[in-house]
Design a protein around this motif. Structure first.
Motif, short mmCIF file in Angstrom:
data_model
loop_
_atom_site.label_atom_id
_atom_site.label_comp_id
_atom_site.label_asym_id
_atom_site.label_seq_id
_atom_site.Cartn_x
_atom_site.Cartn_y
_atom_site.Cartn_z
N ALA A 128 0.54 -0.89 -0.02
CA ALA A 128 0.10 -0.05 -0.05
C ALA A 128 1.13 1.19 -0.07
O ALA A 128 0.51 2.07 -0.80
CB ALA A 128 -0.70 0.16 1.63
N GLU A 132 -0.12 2.93 -3.34
CA GLU A 132 -1.42 3.60 -3.07
C GLU A 132 -2.16 4.60 -4.16
O GLU A 132 -3.07 4.75 -4.27
CB GLU A 132 -1.29 4.10 -2.09
CG GLU A 132 -2.91 4.15 -0.91
CD GLU A 132 -2.99 4.49 0.06
OE1 GLU A 132 -3.95 4.77 0.89
OE2 GLU A 132 -2.04 4.16 0.80
N LEU A 143 -5.92 -3.39 -1.28
CA LEU A 143 -4.63 -2.44 -0.58
C LEU A 143 -4.44 -3.33 1.69
O LEU A 143 -3.62 -3.64 2.01
CB LEU A 143 -4.02 -1.15 -0.93
CG LEU A 143 -4.02 -0.84 -2.21
CD1 LEU A 143 -3.88 0.64 -1.98
CD2 LEU A 143 -2.53 -1.32 -2.66
N LEU A 160 -3.24 -6.21 -7.66
CA LEU A 160 -3.81 -4.64 -7.38
C LEU A 160 -4.58 -4.17 -8.24
O LEU A 160 -5.59 -2.89 -9.02
CB LEU A 160 -3.22 -3.69 -7.19
CG LEU A 160 -2.19 -3.87 -6.01
CD1 LEU A 160 -0.90 -2.82 -5.63
CD2 LEU A 160 -2.80 -3.96 -4.89
#
Length: 280
Positions: A128, A132, A143, A160
């Motif tokens: 993360a 992110e 995440l 992701l």
């Protein structure tokens, strides 16, 4: 998450709810609790199969009751039908099968390739911190995870939904917290795990086509077969693959392996994948 209160007459109530990103009860919890309810009416046998259909979204703020209908109890097999009811709706129908110990032929399929050890992979926290700002609104759900789970993805960017790839996914996972002491409880925890991000395999090939946060994903049907008993608090490799997607649905297969490559359980799920309707 798995504790049920007996009400009599094969009825059990749930006192806890784990909500998903749609604010409904996580499907894995419904599956696991249905199996727990059925198991409380069977003695001397362990679960070997579970087939379920999700029929109505379950709210975390209303009472949820499981009704177990007893089926045939044979010498080696027992069968139970379970309905989860809430506010006049059937939210889940499940059929659970139980078996005693048997001897027979043995073989299994192995994992696709030797996976990296889970402790050598990045935690979700470190992932993360790195990615992110790059992840879409829909992908941000990858995440972090539920407090009861720990995840170590192998192909991070595909996990992701940052880049497209083959319709397949692999990640290590294990349950956290106090595990049930009995073997049936371990099987129920594995059932809880089985619904987590199974759909990712069907989404990965379509990353470039996915509208940002305008995607509705919901489990429709879920089937699971338990091969050997495994402690879900230990690392398990979840290998998933989607053979088909179309008509607003996708079919995904999953396999759980222990760290030494033993096939623990097999899963098949049909999932709804639709663009969200624009409320404006």
């Amino acid at each position: 998450m798995l504790t049920l209160s007996p009400l009599g007459g094969g009825r059990f109530s749930s006192g806890a709810a784990q909500t998903n990103r749609n604010e409904f009860i996580f499907g894995g919890q419904l599956l696991a609790q249905a199996l727990c309810a059925a198991a409380q009416t069977v003695s001397g046998k362990l679960p070997h199969a579970l087939h379920a259909s999700f029929e109505f979204p379950a709210s975390a703020t209303r009472p949820l009751v499981y009704q177990v209908c007893e089926g045939r109890d044979g010498r080696s097999l027992s069968h139970r039908r379970v309905m989860a009811r809430q506010s006049g709706h059937t939210v889940l129908r499940a059929y659970a099968s139980f078996s005693g110990p048997e001897e027979g032929f043995r073989h299994q399929s192995g994992w696709r390739s030797e996976p990296p050890a889970p402790d050598s992979l990045s935690t979700l926290g470190s992932i993360a911190a790195r990615y992110e700002t790059q992840v879409s609104e829909h992908g941000k759900g990858r995440l972090s995870t539920y407090p009861q789970l720990e995840i170590r993805p192998i192909a991070v960017k595909e996990h992701l939904l940052l880049q497209p790839g083959k319709p397949a996914s692999r990640f290590w996972m294990r349950a956290r917290g106090n595990m049930p002491a009995d073997p049936t409880g371990w099987t129920a925890v594995l059932t809880y795990l089985s619904d987590y991000l199974l759909v990712n395999a069907a989404l990965i090939p379509h990353v470039s086509e996915m509208p940002d946060e305008h995607l509705f994903v919901a489990s429709l049907n879920h089937a699971m077969w338990f091969h050997v008993l495994a402690d879900p608090s230990q690392w398990l490799l979840y290998e998933t693959e989607s053979d088909w997607a179309g008509q607003g649905r996708a079919l995904v297969h999953g396999r759980f392996y222990s760290e030494n490559g033993q096939l623990v359980a097999s899963v098949v799920q049909e999932t709804m994948i639709r663009a969200r309707k624009n409320s404006g």
